[in-house]
Every structure is written in structure tokens, then in C-alpha cells.
Design a protein around this motif. Sequence first.
Motif, short mmCIF file in Angstrom:
data_model
loop_
_atom_site.label_atom_id
_atom_site.label_comp_id
_atom_site.label_asym_id
_atom_site.label_seq_id
_atom_site.Cartn_x
_atom_site.Cartn_y
_atom_site.Cartn_z
N LEU A 156 -5.10 6.66 -3.10
CA LEU A 156 -4.57 5.22 -2.49
C LEU A 156 -4.06 4.45 -3.50
O LEU A 156 -4.63 4.27 -4.43
N LEU A 157 -2.68 3.83 -3.59
CA LEU A 157 -2.18 3.03 -4.39
C LEU A 157 -1.80 1.71 -3.70
O LEU A 157 -1.45 1.63 -2.52
N ALA A 158 -2.01 0.67 -4.46
CA ALA A 158 -1.90 -0.62 -3.90
C ALA A 158 -1.42 -1.80 -5.22
O ALA A 158 -1.56 -1.52 -6.26
N VAL A 159 -0.69 -2.69 -4.71
CA VAL A 159 -0.12 -3.71 -5.48
C VAL A 159 -0.96 -4.90 -4.86
O VAL A 159 -0.83 -5.44 -3.69
N PHE A 160 -1.71 -5.73 -5.84
CA PHE A 160 -2.80 -6.70 -5.59
C PHE A 160 -2.01 -8.00 -6.40
O PHE A 160 -1.66 -7.94 -7.37
N ALA A 161 -1.98 -9.34 -5.76
CA ALA A 161 -1.77 -10.38 -6.40
C ALA A 161 -2.97 -11.31 -6.35
O ALA A 161 -3.83 -11.42 -5.51
N LEU A 183 0.90 -1.17 -0.06
CA LEU A 183 -0.04 0.10 0.10
C LEU A 183 0.87 1.30 -0.11
O LEU A 183 2.00 1.26 0.64
N ASP A 184 0.37 2.06 -0.78
CA ASP A 184 1.26 3.70 -0.62
C ASP A 184 0.14 4.59 -1.01
O ASP A 184 -1.04 4.45 -1.30
N ALA A 185 0.48 5.98 -0.70
CA ALA A 185 -0.20 6.92 -1.06
C ALA A 185 0.21 8.22 -1.66
O ALA A 185 1.44 8.44 -1.48
N ALA A 186 -0.50 8.78 -2.61
CA ALA A 186 0.20 10.11 -3.31
C ALA A 186 -1.00 10.94 -3.84
O ALA A 186 -2.09 10.40 -4.36
N ASN A 187 -1.08 12.17 -3.67
CA ASN A 187 -1.92 13.03 -4.34
C ASN A 187 -3.42 12.77 -3.88
O ASN A 187 -4.46 12.76 -4.56
N GLU A 188 -3.56 12.49 -2.70
CA GLU A 188 -4.79 11.94 -2.00
C GLU A 188 -5.30 10.83 -2.50
O GLU A 188 -6.51 10.44 -2.33
N VAL A 240 -1.25 -6.73 -10.22
CA VAL A 240 -1.84 -5.86 -10.91
C VAL A 240 -1.38 -4.31 -9.81
O VAL A 240 -1.56 -4.65 -8.53
N ILE A 241 -1.11 -3.35 -10.32
CA ILE A 241 -1.10 -2.13 -9.50
C ILE A 241 -2.19 -1.16 -9.90
O ILE A 241 -2.40 -0.98 -11.07
N ALA A 242 -2.82 -0.63 -8.81
CA ALA A 242 -4.06 0.06 -8.99
C ALA A 242 -4.09 1.37 -7.95
O ALA A 242 -3.30 1.28 -7.23
N TRP A 258 -11.28 1.10 -7.60
CA TRP A 258 -9.97 0.82 -7.65
C TRP A 258 -9.87 0.76 -9.20
O TRP A 258 -10.81 0.19 -10.01
N THR A 259 -8.73 1.43 -9.93
CA THR A 259 -8.64 1.56 -11.30
C THR A 259 -7.14 0.91 -11.72
O THR A 259 -6.17 1.38 -11.13
N PRO A 260 -6.88 -0.14 -12.40
CA PRO A 260 -5.61 -0.62 -12.59
C PRO A 260 -4.79 0.47 -13.48
O PRO A 260 -5.42 1.15 -14.30
N ILE A 261 -3.49 0.64 -12.89
CA ILE A 261 -2.51 1.72 -13.56
C ILE A 261 -1.57 0.87 -14.43
O ILE A 261 -0.93 1.65 -15.31
#
Length: 208
Positions: free
Chosen positions: A84-89, A77-82, A95-97, A104-107
Motif C-alpha cells: 500500500l502506498l500513501a501520501v501523508f500531509a 492512496l495507491d497500491a503496487a506489488n501487494e 511524506v510518501i510512504a 509505514w516506511t517513508p520512501i
Amino acid sequence: ADLGGNGATASPSGGQFESLSFNKSISIDDRGRITAFFNVRNGPSGIFLYENGAWRTVSLLRDLRFDGQPVNSVVQLDAANEKLLAVFATGFFTVIAEYANGQWTPIINRGQVLPGGSEITFVTGTPVFNSNGDAACAVFTNGGNTIVMRAADGTFRMVYNIGDITEAGDLFPSNTQIELDLRDDRRLYLIANSIYDKRVLYVAEPLF
């Protein structure tokens, strides 16, 4: 939050907070909000947000799916620009979303086409983020193993194809473990072992 034992903090989705899964499964954003992935005793595990003195549910693990596949774990989990960022398995891919506006939107995900025309087949290694929401990671593609940077606006940049000889004469095996550090000015530092058994540090300077 108190984890485990008789005094464990109650989960807003039922049960009690039991444990954190990984050492990267907690983040704090610029507003001081804490987000964490908790294993829950006697209730569903998931991602929870602490704000204004209380926990609320962001996403339950049982409800998360990408490309039709259920999520097995929240790796990071991480956070930026308000956001939430996450790495899911999942059982088949990573997937990074990013989480915004309740979804949640995949990036960075398999199937995305990079500027050189190759297609991502698997996200590997540990992604890194800066405070602007830019992300960098190593990915397998149908053209090889590549380090990419994905800007917060969605633009992808190819950084380095692992296996290409650098201008300094270094060559890295395709399975080398690479440590990345992405700065806010988009400088990307990487450390890896070359085929000559040297541990070297490189910096990729942004050209945009």
C-alpha cells in the motif's frame, strides 16, 4: 460501503463510515483488495482495508506520525506489488510512504539526499506510481525544484531540474504546475506550461 446516513457501514474501529476525504483516497490492488481513507462518524478516522467481505483497520489517523509530527490528512492512496502506498500531509511537510509488514516506511521524505548531492526539503505536487512500485514526483531541494524518480528498490534518479533550458529550448518557471505519468517501463511523461505560455509534453526515457 455505505457512507453517511442511517444505513452507513460500521467502522471496525467504532462508529460509522461518513465520507471520503479526497478523490484519490481509495485504491484497489492486484488481488482485488480495496483500501480507503474514511472520515468516521462517532469514531476515529483512518485507513481501512476491505478483504474477504469485511473491513479491517490498517491505520488510524490519530496514531500516524512521521519525524515526530502527527499526520493531518491522507492525501492519496495507491497500491503496487501487494504494498500500500500513501501520501501523508503533516503540519510541516508531505511524506510518501509504503505499508508492508504492519508498518509505514517513508520512501520519499524531507532530508533525503539525491544523487546530485542536494537534499529534499519538501515534497510538492502529486506523486505518481506505476504497478512495480516505482514513484515519481516534484520536490523542492536546497538546489532548486527537481523532478525525481524513486525505483522500488530505493534507488533515486534525477529526471529534470525545473528552470533548466531543455534541448528543445523550453524553459519552465519554478512554480509551474506539472502533470506526471509514470509507465511500467519507467518512461516518465510530463506536461507543463513554459514561460512562453506553451503547454508542452515531454517524455523522459530510462537510461538504466
